[in-house]
Motif scaffolding. Structure first.
Motif, PDB file in Angstrom:
ATOM      1  N   ARG A  19       0.863  -1.184   0.000  1.00  0.00           N
ATOM      2  CA  ARG A  19       0.000   0.000   0.000  1.00  0.00           C
ATOM      3  C   ARG A  19       0.898   1.232   0.000  1.00  0.00           C
ATOM      4  NH1 ARG A  19      -5.319   1.042   1.146  1.00  0.00           N
ATOM      5  NH2 ARG A  19      -5.825   3.123   1.934  1.00  0.00           N
ATOM      6  N   SER A  21       1.328   5.346   0.010  1.00  0.00           N
ATOM      7  CA  SER A  21       0.629   6.539   0.496  1.00  0.00           C
ATOM      8  C   SER A  21       1.348   7.790   0.023  1.00  0.00           C
ATOM      9  CB  SER A  21       0.566   6.537   2.026  1.00  0.00           C
ATOM     10  OG  SER A  21      -0.248   5.484   2.508  1.00  0.00           O
ATOM     11  N   SER A  80      -3.888   7.218  -1.508  1.00  0.00           N
ATOM     12  CA  SER A  80      -3.265   5.909  -1.365  1.00  0.00           C
ATOM     13  C   SER A  80      -3.471   5.059  -2.607  1.00  0.00           C
ATOM     14  CB  SER A  80      -3.847   5.180  -0.145  1.00  0.00           C
ATOM     15  OG  SER A  80      -3.592   5.903   1.042  1.00  0.00           O
TER      16      SER A  80
END
Length: 128
Positions: A19, A21, A80
């Motif tokens: 993930r 960001s 994100s």
């Protein structure tokens, strides 16, 4: 002025998830309907737009559809990119980008030249 800082890159095996960001720091008013995007660039290849969000719409590069999800949290000033089912061909430097207007496509793709603000990039490496 808008300042973008990415984080979350790393090394994973094929099939894994990461993930990314992007924290948006701004010193002027920023409309969260403005276009925020993720681009990537592998060695020897052109920078390509992976996903974008803005004006209530989203865009995904065909090769990442159903695997990647872009989202934003205006309360946290963050955009994100959730990346699942990663493949070795996803290996690249990933960049967050922004422009103070709605997202536009050229020939169905995001164009780097349409974006005014860029982060420094975060490396994603997927091994087979």
């Amino acid at each position: 002025q808008v300042h973008l800082v990415e984080s979350g890159g790393g090394s994973v095996q094929a099939g894994g998830s990461l993930r990314l960001s992007c924290v948006v720091s701004r010193y002027t008013y920023w409309n969260w309907n403005n276009c925020m995007a993720w681009f990537r660039q592998a060695p020897g290849k052109e920078r390509e737009g992976v996903a974008a969000i803005g004006g209530g719409t989203t865009y995904y590069l065909d090769s990442v559809k159903a695997r990647f999800t872009i989202s934003r949290d205006s309360a946290k000033n963050t955009v994100s990119l959730q990346m699942n089912s990663l493949k070795p061909e996803d290996t690249a430097m990933y960049y967050c980008a922004a422009v103070a207007r709605w997202c536009t496509l050229t020939a169905g793709r995001l164009k780097p030249g349409e974006f005014d603000y860029w982060g420094q990039g975060t490396q994603v490496t997927v091994s087979s």
